[in-house]
Design a protein around this motif. Structure first.
Motif, PDB file in Angstrom:
ATOM      1  N   GLU A  50       0.830  -1.204   0.000  1.00  0.00           N
ATOM      2  CA  GLU A  50       0.000   0.000   0.000  1.00  0.00           C
ATOM      3  C   GLU A  50       0.867   1.257   0.000  1.00  0.00           C
ATOM      4  O   GLU A  50       0.581   2.229  -0.713  1.00  0.00           O
ATOM      5  N   LEU A  51       1.968   1.234   0.775  1.00  0.00           N
ATOM      6  CA  LEU A  51       2.870   2.390   0.820  1.00  0.00           C
ATOM      7  C   LEU A  51       3.618   2.554  -0.502  1.00  0.00           C
ATOM      8  O   LEU A  51       3.840   3.676  -0.966  1.00  0.00           O
ATOM      9  N   ILE A  52       3.996   1.435  -1.112  1.00  0.00           N
ATOM     10  CA  ILE A  52       4.669   1.490  -2.418  1.00  0.00           C
ATOM     11  C   ILE A  52       3.755   2.141  -3.456  1.00  0.00           C
ATOM     12  O   ILE A  52       4.188   2.991  -4.247  1.00  0.00           O
ATOM     13  N   LYS A  53       2.478   1.771  -3.423  1.00  0.00           N
ATOM     14  CA  LYS A  53       1.505   2.354  -4.347  1.00  0.00           C
ATOM     15  C   LYS A  53       1.302   3.838  -4.052  1.00  0.00           C
ATOM     16  O   LYS A  53       1.237   4.676  -4.960  1.00  0.00           O
ATOM     17  N   GLN A  54       1.210   4.171  -2.761  1.00  0.00           N
ATOM     18  CA  GLN A  54       0.979   5.560  -2.356  1.00  0.00           C
ATOM     19  C   GLN A  54       2.134   6.468  -2.779  1.00  0.00           C
ATOM     20  O   GLN A  54       1.908   7.573  -3.287  1.00  0.00           O
ATOM     21  N   TYR A  55       3.363   5.996  -2.592  1.00  0.00           N
ATOM     22  CA  TYR A  55       4.542   6.825  -2.890  1.00  0.00           C
ATOM     23  C   TYR A  55       5.077   6.615  -4.305  1.00  0.00           C
ATOM     24  O   TYR A  55       6.030   7.283  -4.707  1.00  0.00           O
ATOM     25  N   GLU A  56       4.483   5.664  -5.025  1.00  0.00           N
ATOM     26  CA  GLU A  56       4.899   5.378  -6.404  1.00  0.00           C
ATOM     27  C   GLU A  56       6.409   5.148  -6.472  1.00  0.00           C
ATOM     28  O   GLU A  56       7.145   5.832  -7.183  1.00  0.00           O
ATOM     29  N   CYS A  57       6.847   4.186  -5.692  1.00  0.00           N
ATOM     30  CA  CYS A  57       8.282   3.911  -5.580  1.00  0.00           C
ATOM     31  C   CYS A  57       8.529   2.411  -5.616  1.00  0.00           C
ATOM     32  O   CYS A  57       7.593   1.607  -5.576  1.00  0.00           O
ATOM     33  N   SER A  58       9.800   2.042  -5.668  1.00  0.00           N
ATOM     34  CA  SER A  58      10.170   0.631  -5.636  1.00  0.00           C
ATOM     35  C   SER A  58      10.192   0.130  -4.191  1.00  0.00           C
ATOM     36  O   SER A  58      10.203   0.916  -3.238  1.00  0.00           O
ATOM     37  N   ARG A  59      10.224  -1.162  -4.036  1.00  0.00           N
ATOM     38  CA  ARG A  59      10.278  -1.769  -2.706  1.00  0.00           C
ATOM     39  C   ARG A  59      11.562  -1.363  -1.973  1.00  0.00           C
ATOM     40  O   ARG A  59      11.549  -1.052  -0.784  1.00  0.00           O
ATOM     41  N   ASN A  60      12.681  -1.370  -2.702  1.00  0.00           N
ATOM     42  CA  ASN A  60      13.965  -1.013  -2.086  1.00  0.00           C
ATOM     43  C   ASN A  60      13.979   0.440  -1.616  1.00  0.00           C
ATOM     44  O   ASN A  60      14.545   0.766  -0.566  1.00  0.00           O
ATOM     45  N   THR A  61      13.353   1.329  -2.415  1.00  0.00           N
ATOM     46  CA  THR A  61      13.312   2.749  -2.041  1.00  0.00           C
ATOM     47  C   THR A  61      12.523   2.933  -0.746  1.00  0.00           C
ATOM     48  O   THR A  61      12.949   3.657   0.162  1.00  0.00           O
ATOM     49  N   LEU A  62      11.357   2.280  -0.658  1.00  0.00           N
ATOM     50  CA  LEU A  62      10.545   2.385   0.558  1.00  0.00           C
ATOM     51  C   LEU A  62      11.297   1.819   1.756  1.00  0.00           C
ATOM     52  O   LEU A  62      11.327   2.428   2.839  1.00  0.00           O
ATOM     53  N   ARG A  63      11.926   0.671   1.575  1.00  0.00           N
ATOM     54  CA  ARG A  63      12.626   0.028   2.694  1.00  0.00           C
ATOM     55  C   ARG A  63      13.807   0.869   3.166  1.00  0.00           C
ATOM     56  O   ARG A  63      14.144   0.865   4.350  1.00  0.00           O
ATOM     57  N   ARG A  64      14.414   1.588   2.239  1.00  0.00           N
ATOM     58  CA  ARG A  64      15.522   2.454   2.635  1.00  0.00           C
ATOM     59  C   ARG A  64      15.026   3.589   3.530  1.00  0.00           C
ATOM     60  O   ARG A  64      15.652   3.916   4.535  1.00  0.00           O
ATOM     61  N   ALA A  65      13.893   4.177   3.164  1.00  0.00           N
ATOM     62  CA  ALA A  65      13.313   5.245   3.984  1.00  0.00           C
ATOM     63  C   ALA A  65      12.902   4.713   5.352  1.00  0.00           C
ATOM     64  O   ALA A  65      13.155   5.350   6.381  1.00  0.00           O
ATOM     65  N   VAL A  66      12.288   3.543   5.369  1.00  0.00           N
ATOM     66  CA  VAL A  66      11.851   2.942   6.635  1.00  0.00           C
ATOM     67  C   VAL A  66      13.048   2.607   7.521  1.00  0.00           C
ATOM     68  O   VAL A  66      13.013   2.801   8.747  1.00  0.00           O
ATOM     69  N   SER A  67      14.143   2.134   6.911  1.00  0.00           N
ATOM     70  CA  SER A  67      15.322   1.747   7.701  1.00  0.00           C
ATOM     71  C   SER A  67      15.918   2.945   8.445  1.00  0.00           C
ATOM     72  O   SER A  67      16.442   2.783   9.555  1.00  0.00           O
ATOM     73  N   ILE A  68      15.838   4.125   7.845  1.00  0.00           N
ATOM     74  CA  ILE A  68      16.325   5.332   8.523  1.00  0.00           C
ATOM     75  C   ILE A  68      15.479   5.600   9.758  1.00  0.00           C
ATOM     76  O   ILE A  68      15.994   5.880  10.852  1.00  0.00           O
TER      77      ILE A  68
END
Length: 258
Positions: A50-68
């Motif tokens: 759902e977050l990937i769809k919302q931010y229109e990003c790849s899985r790796n990009t989202l996980r990088r933001a979450v890891s911070i």
């Protein structure tokens, strides 16, 4: 009592010094929502897809933001369940250990009024004794500054700052009264990368008593934070000894068991 804390800090509003990209925008948006209680404490965030769809990003990009946000103590990843909000607002007394934050930035974060009083501004040459304590080379030319930091009109911190002259340009009293880091980053373009810190509890001396307005019948010790700070060229440009009032002293960190 001695606590040595070594940080290799990635400062994400000046951090890692990579070009701003999609993950950084996502990180900032999620952080704002978490800190403004859009996601309630202990609540699970929307599922990853759902977050990937919302931010229109790849899985790796989202996980990088979450890891911070995980490293900053805002989020907790739970295997097989998702990501949970664990952010709790800091006490106004708390100084953060997991980032390099100037006093001016700390006051802004806690919505407090602040100002600095410069009580000494001079040039010194690094002595053998100072070289052993600081890590500067004997003979290095330094600025030596004593400053008292006030928050809401109360003297909280007495700083003994040593700055390497060859790295920090032409410091002035006016800059020291405002924000030295702001000058270094915004005017000189310096990239401040990491800081090693040592925390001790030490006896109050006459200078501490005078400038921090301490009542020795109540407090005869204070918290002392010694900082060794480096820029992106690997140069230690600052050695600072910060003395904190014990009744206004609180540090926070986010620790991870490995």
């Amino acid at each position: 009592m001695l606590i040595a804390i070594s940080f290799s800090i990635k400062i994400y509003f000046g951090v890692n010094y990579m070009p701003k990209s999609k993950y950084h925008d996502i990180y900032l948006d999620l952080k704002e929502k978490i800190e403004n209680n859009y996601f309630k404490y202990s609540e699970m965030l929307p599922v990853e897809n759902e977050l990937i769809k919302q931010y229109e990003c790849s899985r790796n990009t989202l996980r990088r933001a979450v890891s911070i946000l995980v490293s900053e103590g805002h989020l907790q990843t739970m295997q097989g369940k998702g990501v949970r909000n664990i952010y709790q607002k800091l006490s106004p007394k708390a100084f953060k250990l997991d980032t390099i934050e100037s006093f001016k930035e700390s006051a802004k974060r806690t919505a407090k009024s602040s100002f600095n009083k410069v009580i000494l501004f001079t040039d010194v040459r690094c002595s053998a004794n100072l070289a052993k304590r600081s890590g500067f080379m004997e003979g290095d030319e330094l600025y030596y500054i004593q400053r008292v930091h006030y928050m809401d009109g109360k003297a909280l911190i007495l700083n003994h700052n040593y700055f390497l002259k060859s790295s920090v340009g032409d410091l002035t009293i006016d800059i020291a009264k405002d924000s030295i880091y702001e000058y270094l980053e915004n005017t000189l373009g310096m990239k401040i990368v990491n800081s090693k810190r040592i925390i001790t509890v030490e006896k109050v001396d006459e200078i501490d008593e005078k400038y921090l307005n301490l009542n020795l019948d109540e407090y005869n010790c204070l918290a002392v934070v010694s900082s060794f700070t480096y820029n992106s060229d690997g140069i230690m440009f600052e050695y600072t000894v910060s003395k904190h009032r014990p009744d206004c002293f609180s540090f926070c960190d986010n620790a991870v068991r490995k």
